[in-house]
Write a protein that holds these residues in place. Structure first.
Motif, PDB file in Angstrom:
ATOM      1  N   HIS A  30      19.185 -15.978 -37.191  1.00  0.00           N
ATOM      2  CA  HIS A  30      17.803 -15.507 -37.807  1.00  0.00           C
ATOM      3  C   HIS A  30      18.002 -14.904 -38.433  1.00  0.00           C
ATOM      4  O   HIS A  30      19.550 -13.817 -39.054  1.00  0.00           O
ATOM      5  N   ASP A  42      12.831 -16.786 -44.475  1.00  0.00           N
ATOM      6  CA  ASP A  42      13.680 -16.141 -43.243  1.00  0.00           C
ATOM      7  C   ASP A  42      12.586 -17.245 -42.390  1.00  0.00           C
ATOM      8  O   ASP A  42      12.021 -17.870 -41.958  1.00  0.00           O
ATOM      9  N   VAL A  44      14.776 -18.673 -38.600  1.00  0.00           N
ATOM     10  CA  VAL A  44      16.176 -18.951 -36.868  1.00  0.00           C
ATOM     11  C   VAL A  44      16.263 -20.557 -38.174  1.00  0.00           C
ATOM     12  O   VAL A  44      15.898 -21.442 -38.150  1.00  0.00           O
ATOM     13  N   ARG A  71      10.717 -20.884 -37.536  1.00  0.00           N
ATOM     14  CA  ARG A  71      10.075 -19.955 -36.280  1.00  0.00           C
ATOM     15  C   ARG A  71       9.316 -20.483 -34.622  1.00  0.00           C
ATOM     16  O   ARG A  71       8.275 -20.769 -34.853  1.00  0.00           O
TER      17      ARG A  71
END
Length: 94
Positions: A30, A42, A44, A71
């Motif tokens: 992450h 942001d 994963v 995500r």
């Protein structure tokens, strides 16, 4: 040769920088990617990125790499980011 990139790289310094970013992006990590323009995203990492042979808009061959972020809480969301646009990687620990 499957990808078209805005920028491709052949010089060793740029290639080492891309390799360093790849090393910071483990599968299922992450992360927050802070971009060169100051924005961030942001997610994963779906799989560790790989260097790719690409052509730029002027048809020059060189290397670049992409990372795909997902995500888990928003299954339909994903984003692909060219690593040459990343200024730094921040890891989120949960």
């Amino acid at each position: 040769m499957g990808s078209q990139a805005q920028h491709v790289y052949t010089d060793q310094a740029s290639i080492r920088k891309l390799e360093s970013l790849i090393d910071q992006l483990p599968a299922h990590g992450h992360v927050v990617l802070v971009m060169q323009d100051g924005c961030s995203c942001d997610g994963v990492v779906s799989a560790r990125p790989n260097m790719q042979m690409c052509r730029d808009t002027d048809q020059h061959e060189g290397l670049n790499a992409q990372v795909k972020l997902q995500r888990p809480d928003v299954p339909e969301w994903n984003r692909r980011v060219w690593l040459d646009q990343v200024a730094r990687v921040e890891h989120l620990w949960v």
